[in-house]
Design an enzyme around this catalytic site. Structure first.
Site, PDB file in Angstrom:
ATOM      1  N   GLU A 290    -118.798 -60.009  78.508  1.00 19.49           N
ATOM      2  CA  GLU A 290    -118.143 -60.592  79.677  1.00 19.49           C
ATOM      3  C   GLU A 290    -118.491 -59.767  80.919  1.00 19.49           C
ATOM      4  O   GLU A 290    -118.935 -60.297  81.928  1.00 19.49           O
ATOM      5  CB  GLU A 290    -116.632 -60.609  79.451  1.00 19.49           C
ATOM      6  CG  GLU A 290    -115.834 -61.131  80.625  1.00 19.49           C
ATOM      7  CD  GLU A 290    -114.337 -60.983  80.420  1.00 19.49           C
ATOM      8  OE1 GLU A 290    -113.581 -61.643  81.157  1.00 19.49           O
ATOM      9  OE2 GLU A 290    -113.913 -60.198  79.543  1.00 19.49           O
ATOM     10  N   HIS A 291    -118.254 -58.458  80.843  1.00 16.61           N
ATOM     11  CA  HIS A 291    -118.580 -57.540  81.936  1.00 16.61           C
ATOM     12  C   HIS A 291    -119.618 -56.532  81.440  1.00 16.61           C
ATOM     13  O   HIS A 291    -119.417 -55.895  80.406  1.00 16.61           O
ATOM     14  CB  HIS A 291    -117.348 -56.755  82.393  1.00 16.61           C
ATOM     15  CG  HIS A 291    -116.158 -57.596  82.722  1.00 16.61           C
ATOM     16  ND1 HIS A 291    -115.100 -57.793  81.839  1.00 16.61           N
ATOM     17  CD2 HIS A 291    -115.847 -58.293  83.844  1.00 16.61           C
ATOM     18  CE1 HIS A 291    -114.196 -58.565  82.408  1.00 16.61           C
ATOM     19  NE2 HIS A 291    -114.626 -58.890  83.618  1.00 16.61           N
TER      20      HIS A 291
END
Length: 448
Positions: free
Chosen positions: A333-334
């Site tokens: 996601e990040h």
């Protein structure tokens, strides 16, 4: 004496590394049967009894004594009041974040386009915003005004006519920051309802809650399950899993910075995942020591510890090239590229929701105010999904405007293909517009 962290250690040189990594990344997002059935029952109740069901379910789940839907509607004046109830510093921060989010998303807007062919036929694409979008916002003390900005602003930039927000107020708890964010973001209507019942109301409509075209926003397992069930009736953004961060570091960043970057996601919940990948074994040891030392200083230390020890990892790789391979396998996601020359590695990143480049770009900046959206694909879905954006609130229609000459020429091709599929109605519809009598004589009489 502080107990050393129990975070998992992996080495890409281990013959079983791939298996261990798969185990680390595994997460089951499917609701159990009891949750699924309860959600189906709630959706059925809202579809059949509308507002009455919403009032009953709000009384049951949120502990509110309300007699009618009128008590679950917040007027625009209440949102404006919230702006006066937060501190000037908080208001300034919300407005600055909103300005940056709006500026970034303005650049995502898509325009309609068309082109004209030699015979006068016009082909194109018409971009149209959704009529109405529904925004789910978690309620109570664990509310996130930043999520209001990230979900509502792209919708308004896209040109959505009406943004409807639902936010539960358990035991009457109202988060003034959330309402202030809604005011700043331009939310049009707010209902103080939550859970699966709120999702159902947005999807199907009730006497008071308007039916929307798309439902976006985070929520618990009941909200996520409800979004699964109403998908198709309405659009949804995504089914989000636990928050994730993957840090790729060359070993030259302050270990305390990296430890806190890992904590920034681990503090969300016990299932959140924080992973560090580095070719420097000594640096991994330093970060482990920082984790041990800094953990007791965290307000959510118990949650962070459970997350770090249960789903976190420090991964040793041979070199930066292998670190990037691991990052693409994880599709986080990040992704933080905490390295000396992040631009050099950026072209090699294929799968990540958001990429934070350089030692000074902490993931937290993206969560709140950098500008890009913080609603990102999780659980490896960055392989085929994108961040929430303006494009999620716009749809595209194809435009075909045939000149008589164009219809005649295209009709010949359509006729042959339609008759090849034994669809004579299609064929004849096209053939009626063919003006080339020689073609008709030579082809249609042969039954082609």
């Amino acid at each position: 004496m502080t107990t050393p962290t129990a975070i998992r250690r992996l080495d890409a040189a281990d013959p079983d590394f791939a298996r261990h990594l798969d185990h680390l990344l595994s997460w089951e997002s499917v609701s159990d049967d009891s949750v699924n059935q309860r959600v189906l029952d709630i959706i059925k109740a809202v579809r059949e009894r509308g507002d009455a069901a919403l009032v009953e379910l709000t009384q049951k789940f949120d502990g509110l004594q309300v007699a009618s839907m009128a008590e679950l509607i917040l007027p625009r004046e209440r949102l404006e009041l919230a702006l006066t109830r937060i501190t000037p510093v908080q208001r300034q921060a919300l407005e600055k974040a909103a300005e940056r989010v709006r500026s970034y998303h303005e650049k995502q807007k898509q325009d309609s386009w068309s082109y004209t062919e030699a015979d006068g036929t016009v082909l194109g694409q018409k971009v149209t915003p959704l009529d109405r979008a529904g925004l789910y916002v978690p309620g109570g003390k664990a509310s996130y005004p930043s999520s209001v900005l990230m979900n509502a602003i792209p919708a308004k930039v896209a040109g959505v006519t009406e943004v409807v927000m639902v936010v539960p107020t358990p035991r009457g708890e109202i988060n003034e920051l959330v309402l202030a964010a809604a005011c700043i973001a331009g939310v049009d209507r707010v209902f103080t309802i939550g859970g699966a019942q709120a999702v159902a109301a947005l999807a199907y409509g009730t006497e008071s809650v308007p039916k929307v075209d798309k439902v976006v926003g985070p929520g618990n397992i009941y909200v996520a399950t409800a979004k699964r069930h109403v998908f198709g009736q309405v659009g949804i953004d995504m089914i989000a899993g636990p928050s994730e961060i993957l840090v790729v570091c060359d070993g030259q960043t302050d270990p305390d910075w990296i430890a806190m970057d890992l904590f920034s996601q681990a503090e969300h919940d016990e299932d959140a995942q924080a992973i560090l990948v580095s070719p420097d074994a000594e640096f991994l040891d330093k970060v482990a020591a920082s984790i041990t030392r800094l953990l007791p200083t965290m307000a959510r230390a118990a949650i962070v510890e459970t997350s770090i020890n249960g789903r976190g990892a420090l991964i040793k790789v041979a070199d930066m090239a292998q670190a990037i391979e691991v990052a693409n396998r994880i599709a986080p996601e990040h992704l933080e590229l905490s390295v000396a020359d992040p631009e050099a590695w950026l072209p090699h990143i294929r799968h990540a929701g958001a990429i934070f480049m350089g030692r000074h770009t902490s993931e937290a900046l993206g969560d709140y105010c950098a500008g890009p959206n913080h609603v990102l694909p999780t659980s490896g879905t960055a392989r085929f999904s994108s961040p929430l954006g303006v494009y999620d609130f716009q749809k595209r229609s194809s435009i075909i405007y045939c000149s008589p000459e164009g219809a005649s020429e295209l009709g010949k091709t359509a006729s042959v293909l339609a008759r090849g599929e034994s669809l004579s109605g299609h064929a004849r519809s096209a053939e009626y517009r063919i003006t080339d009598l020689d073609w008709k004589t030579g082809n249609l009489e042969e039954g082609k």
